[in-house]
Design an enzyme around this catalytic site. Sequence first.
Site, PDB file in Angstrom:
ATOM      1  N   LEU A 155      15.525 -39.120 -59.218  1.00 47.99           N
ATOM      2  CA  LEU A 155      17.409 -38.116 -59.265  1.00 47.99           C
ATOM      3  C   LEU A 155      17.236 -37.760 -59.076  1.00 47.99           C
ATOM      4  CD1 LEU A 155      17.382 -40.326 -62.596  1.00 47.99           C
ATOM      5  CD2 LEU A 155      18.675 -38.528 -63.105  1.00 47.99           C
TER       6      LEU A 155
ATOM      7  N   PHE B 156      21.346 -32.278 -64.407  1.00 50.38           N
ATOM      8  CA  PHE B 156      22.254 -32.888 -65.568  1.00 50.38           C
ATOM      9  C   PHE B 156      21.796 -34.123 -66.457  1.00 50.38           C
ATOM     10  CE2 PHE B 156      26.158 -34.396 -65.815  1.00 50.38           C
ATOM     11  CZ  PHE B 156      26.453 -34.739 -67.254  1.00 50.38           C
TER      12      PHE B 156
ATOM     13  N   LYS C 103      23.570 -42.223 -49.160  1.00 52.66           N
ATOM     14  CA  LYS C 103      22.442 -42.885 -50.135  1.00 52.66           C
ATOM     15  C   LYS C 103      22.560 -44.590 -49.866  1.00 52.66           C
ATOM     16  CE  LYS C 103      22.207 -40.117 -53.683  1.00 52.66           C
ATOM     17  NZ  LYS C 103      21.455 -40.038 -54.225  1.00 52.66           N
TER      18      LYS C 103
ATOM     19  N   ASP D  37      11.295 -31.061 -60.040  1.00 48.92           N
ATOM     20  CA  ASP D  37      12.386 -30.458 -59.727  1.00 48.92           C
ATOM     21  C   ASP D  37      11.857 -29.531 -59.045  1.00 48.92           C
ATOM     22  OD1 ASP D  37      15.793 -30.854 -61.135  1.00 48.92           O
ATOM     23  OD2 ASP D  37      15.457 -29.527 -59.375  1.00 48.92           O
TER      24      ASP D  37
ATOM     25  N   TYR E  97      27.200 -37.806 -46.913  1.00 43.18           N
ATOM     26  CA  TYR E  97      25.771 -38.360 -48.916  1.00 43.18           C
ATOM     27  C   TYR E  97      26.544 -39.387 -48.789  1.00 43.18           C
ATOM     28  CZ  TYR E  97      25.455 -37.875 -53.824  1.00 43.18           C
ATOM     29  OH  TYR E  97      24.971 -38.779 -55.099  1.00 43.18           O
TER      30      TYR E  97
ATOM     31  N   GLY F  16      19.358 -27.675 -60.164  1.00 45.44           N
ATOM     32  CA  GLY F  16      19.209 -28.692 -61.130  1.00 45.44           C
ATOM     33  C   GLY F  16      17.875 -26.886 -61.737  1.00 45.44           C
TER      34      GLY F  16
END
Length: 324
Positions: A80, A11, A157, A31, A153, A36
Amino acid sequence: MRVLITGGAGFIGSHLAEAYLEKGDEVYVIDDLSTGTMDNLAPLQADERYRSRLFVHVDTILNHDRMLELTGTCDVVFHLAAAVGVQYILDNPLKSIKINVEGTEKVLELCAKFKKRVLITSSSEVYGKHLHAPLVETDNIIYGPSSKFRWSYAASKLMDEFTALAYFRTTGLEAIITRLFNTVGPRQTGAYGMVIPRLVSQALDNAPLTVYGDGTQTRTFTYVKDVVRGLSSLMACDGAVGEVFNIGGTEEISILNLARRIIQKTGAASTVELIPYEKAYAKDFEDMQRRVPSIDKIRGLVGYEPVTDLETILQQVIDYQRRH
Ligand code: UDP
């Protein structure tokens, strides 16, 4: 300029790709299509102005040879590619950690090898369970226990951030770290939990809007094109290197009020249905009650302002879903 975007069919990645294609740059996308989809890139691939400058590789960032070739080719890297969405993380706990930790390590290692500037996208999740606002980049961090998998998560990160900063300190890698707050806009899917696309599609079906918990939890939503502007401004700024930045909006809203606004804006005959967390997610789930960014740091460095208000964001998402 040649721009590599890992997760470029996602996105946010696809909007970032579009922005660089608009500027006249060459865009390389890698990707694995886990969350995605090629549908996000289809309009760009079909556009005559962009077609010859967009190169898409359907592959995982864990493929060393592919990443070696792409990192060597490109001038800058936006990283990303990640497992995203609370629901996706809870459903795919091991895969999520692997891609978020090992994948980022791979990207950073190759950017250091080829001396390419890299921007990594971390998350507002790293702040954990704070109730105060706004959240400042230097705030302490509080997580729940490891039995509550949501925090994996945040922890993965945070590890990405440490790794990027360690590369910066030890190898001089030009790494920039961004913490994205709830980003919304066209092409976002509700399939992995994201609240606005979910509630809008429920409203367009005149179905009950599923608000989890008592709906008093708040979020601050940012329009994807504002986020993309923030990302590209930081990439172009030497002063951003080795630093961590929040990118987010300024309008805090409770999820209950968000649902009411969506019903009002769509004219739906829907009601709000409060769903206990233990029914919405796995039993070890824990929500973040509040999440509001301080954007003083990015504003001070590159003059960033989120210009799209929630009213416009909701209209954009509603129009997009009506068209699709
Ligand atoms: N949420 C909700 N109904 C839904 C999906 C999400 O009430 O159908 C809530 C969720 O529990 C959280 C907020 O909306 O409090 C934002 O959820 P999202 O997954 O979009 O992002 P998060 O901020 O949790 O990463």
